[in-house]
Design a protein around this motif. Sequence first.
Motif, PDB file in Angstrom:
ATOM      1  N   ASP A  13       0.134  -2.640   5.846  1.00 14.64           N
ATOM      2  CA  ASP A  13      -0.531  -3.025   4.598  1.00 14.64           C
ATOM      3  C   ASP A  13      -1.819  -2.230   4.400  1.00 14.64           C
ATOM      4  O   ASP A  13      -2.113  -1.769   3.299  1.00 14.64           O
ATOM      5  N   LYS A  16      -1.012   1.233   3.257  1.00 11.81           N
ATOM      6  CA  LYS A  16      -0.628   1.264   1.841  1.00 11.81           C
ATOM      7  C   LYS A  16      -1.845   1.196   0.932  1.00 11.81           C
ATOM      8  O   LYS A  16      -1.927   1.916  -0.070  1.00 11.81           O
ATOM      9  N   ILE A  17      -2.787   0.337   1.272  1.00 13.78           N
ATOM     10  CA  ILE A  17      -4.010   0.217   0.475  1.00 13.78           C
ATOM     11  C   ILE A  17      -4.801   1.520   0.534  1.00 13.78           C
ATOM     12  O   ILE A  17      -5.312   2.012  -0.483  1.00 13.78           O
ATOM     13  N   SER A  21      -5.702   3.921  -2.554  1.00  7.77           N
ATOM     14  CA  SER A  21      -7.101   4.257  -2.823  1.00  7.77           C
ATOM     15  C   SER A  21      -7.284   5.759  -2.960  1.00  7.77           C
ATOM     16  O   SER A  21      -7.984   6.235  -3.862  1.00  7.77           O
TER      17      SER A  21
END
Length: 152
Positions: A13, A16-17, A21
């Motif tokens: 996760d 992915k962030i 970004s």
Amino acid sequence: MNLQTMSVLSDADIDKIHAASLEILGKTGIRVEHPEALEMLRANGADVDAASETAKLPPELVEKCLASVPATFDLYDRNGENPLTIGSGVPHLAAGHNAVFVIDADTTERRTATVRDVEDFAAIADALSDIDIVGVPVTPQDVSSVYGLGSV
């Protein structure tokens, strides 16, 4: 005080962030309302549009900057004493951070935040022994913008 460390996101996760970004910073960019900062970003590889005050940051620039961040750093009180080491694995409690509205203690009504609210909050948080860091708790709406744009 003994605080337990917890993980809300998995490593996947977080990856992915981070990828999202990087995409936003590279394609959409950020608005920077300071000519010298824009020039610094341009000199370091950002795609700068001075007219719109926008800088698009290539992923390589972001990664280079992230790699230069120290693993730990110290925060000191206003007298340059009592350092707190950030990144040491020891949790610290921070109070505050940028609400636009407050619930008035006298009327119980919601209203916009003021400079007086910042002052009151800082005094209370500073007196609490378990608070390590006092941030600006609210964004006062009774002052004009640094850039002369009027109140938010």
